[in-house]
Write an enzyme that holds these catalytic residues in place. Structure first.
Site, PDB file in Angstrom:
ATOM      1  N   ASP A  24      -5.363  -3.714  -7.874  1.00 30.24           N
ATOM      2  CA  ASP A  24      -4.122  -4.279  -8.286  1.00 30.24           C
ATOM      3  C   ASP A  24      -4.073  -5.854  -7.978  1.00 30.24           C
ATOM      4  OD1 ASP A  24      -3.771  -4.507  -5.596  1.00 30.24           O
ATOM      5  OD2 ASP A  24      -1.845  -3.682  -5.345  1.00 30.24           O
ATOM      6  N   TYR A  76      -4.881   2.489 -11.839  1.00 30.74           N
ATOM      7  CA  TYR A  76      -4.186   2.279 -10.390  1.00 30.74           C
ATOM      8  C   TYR A  76      -3.778   3.404  -9.705  1.00 30.74           C
ATOM      9  CZ  TYR A  76      -1.635   0.504  -6.635  1.00 30.74           C
ATOM     10  OH  TYR A  76      -1.188   0.428  -5.248  1.00 30.74           O
ATOM     11  N   GLU A 135       4.147   4.761  -5.483  1.00 36.06           N
ATOM     12  CA  GLU A 135       3.140   3.953  -6.003  1.00 36.06           C
ATOM     13  C   GLU A 135       3.855   3.716  -7.359  1.00 36.06           C
ATOM     14  OE1 GLU A 135       0.604   2.195  -4.960  1.00 36.06           O
ATOM     15  OE2 GLU A 135       0.182   3.251  -3.068  1.00 36.06           O
TER      16      GLU A 135
END
Length: 345
Positions: free
Chosen positions: A143, A125, A45
């Site tokens: 996102d 996020y 991520e």
């Protein structure tokens, strides 16, 4: 067309059914749904924040080979971490990964959104993504892909962060938190793309306000982008592409990396004056120009003119150093010059 609360179960079901058929087989998607390896999910991520998936897979495998566990990452010197991150850009991400790994080794792997959010460099996020994918927590991510899918679904031209999060929370399936988040992101990345959405392949077409308008790519409206600032600088290559004088970079973007000594051309001065200042600082002489390379970083477009020279501080082995793409481009000038010199030999 207006999406009503009564539509949400059908939309959710269509999205998840599509994901079960068409979800991308990515290297960090290993393990049971909602219970994947948190270390691998976290690294992926962070890596994908500013890196496209196709390139990110290569970098991910390289990074995981170098640091297969969070302990290995925490134990590594920062120079090794930056070297493994080489080419990914936005090196603050690598520095924060290294700092956070140290925290995890001391305090344990987080198991909640709040725990992930408390780590260095982990924003809302990333915390939501890892908490849902690895810990099974009911957190909807927000996102760019999520923003685009939901803006088109609802026909919203100017979606704010608060609006997107609220719509994501409404549609979210708490029974399959990880799958839902990945489904929305995959849909935005592969089907509901920015310029040419593949509406004929979209599982949400029947409910999509943007599709019904006939102009799906018009949603959401383009964001206003900050003006790109032009920066001119000069650099000295003292040595060659194998051994050269290198200096440690400062600042948030490239801090910790090594690179060719350089000086920014100040407002109102000539490149020659900046070059003279650089040569004097290094105790070196200039032998000639090798060429100019360009690179764009976060609203800055850098034009770097590279010169060869003699003298200066001791050389370092280039292959051992973590360099930015800009410096690799600069060293490429020397290699192309050598190729041209021996082309007719």
């Amino acid at each position: 067309m207006t999406l009503s609360p009564a539509d949400l179960p059908a939309v959710r079901g269509a999205l998840l059914a599509w994901f079960d058929r068409a979800g991308r087989p990515l290297p960090w998607r290993v393990g049971p749904e909602g219970g994947r390896d948190p270390y691998r999910v976290w690294v992926s991520e962070v890596l994908l924040q500013q890196t496209q998936v196709a390139r990110g897979q290569v970098y991910f495998e390289r990074f995981m080979t170098a640091f297969p566990t969070v302990q290995a990452l925490a134990d590594a010197p920062i120079e090794a971490v930056l070297k493994a991150w080489e080419g990914c850009g936005y090196y603050a991400r690598a520095r924060n990964l290294h700092r956070a790994a140290g925290v995890i080794v001391r305090e344990g792997m987080p198991t909640t959104y709040e725990g992930w959010r408390a780590l260095p460099g982990v924003g809302p996020y990333t915390a939501a993504a890892v908490a849902s994918l690895a810990c099974g927590e009911a957190r909807a991510v927000n996102d760019g892909n999520v923003r685009r899918v939901l803006a088109r679904l609802h026909g919203e031209r100017q979606p704010t962060q608060t609006w997107v999060q609220a719509r994501a929370d409404e549609l979210f399936d708490p029974a399959r938190p990880g799958a839902f988040n990945e489904a929305v992101m995959d849909l935005g990345a592969t089907t509901c793309t920015p310029k040419t959405p593949k509406c004929g392949e979209c599982p949400l077409q029947a409910w999509c306000t943007a599709f019904a308008s006939g102009y799906p790519a018009a949603f959401p409206a383009p964001k206003e982008r900050a003006a790109v600032r032009e920066i001119h600088a000069v650099a000295l290559l003292l040595g060659d592409a194998r051994e050269a004088v290198l200096e440690r970079r400062e600042g948030s973007l490239l801090g910790g990396l090594m690179g060719l000594p350089n000086e920014v051309v100040r407002e109102g001065e000539t490149p020659e004056k900046a070059l003279a200042r650089l040569a004097e600082r290094l105790g070196a002489s200039v032998t000639g120009e090798l060429g100019t390379v360009t690179h764009t970083m976060t609203h800055r477009h850098l034009n770097l003119t590279v010169y060869g020279g003699l003298g200066g501080p001791p050389r370092s082995r280039v292959s051992d150093a973590a360099l930015s793409r800009l410096d690799h481009k600069a060293l490429g000038l020397w290699e192309r010059r050598q190729d041209s010199l021996f082309a007719g030999a």
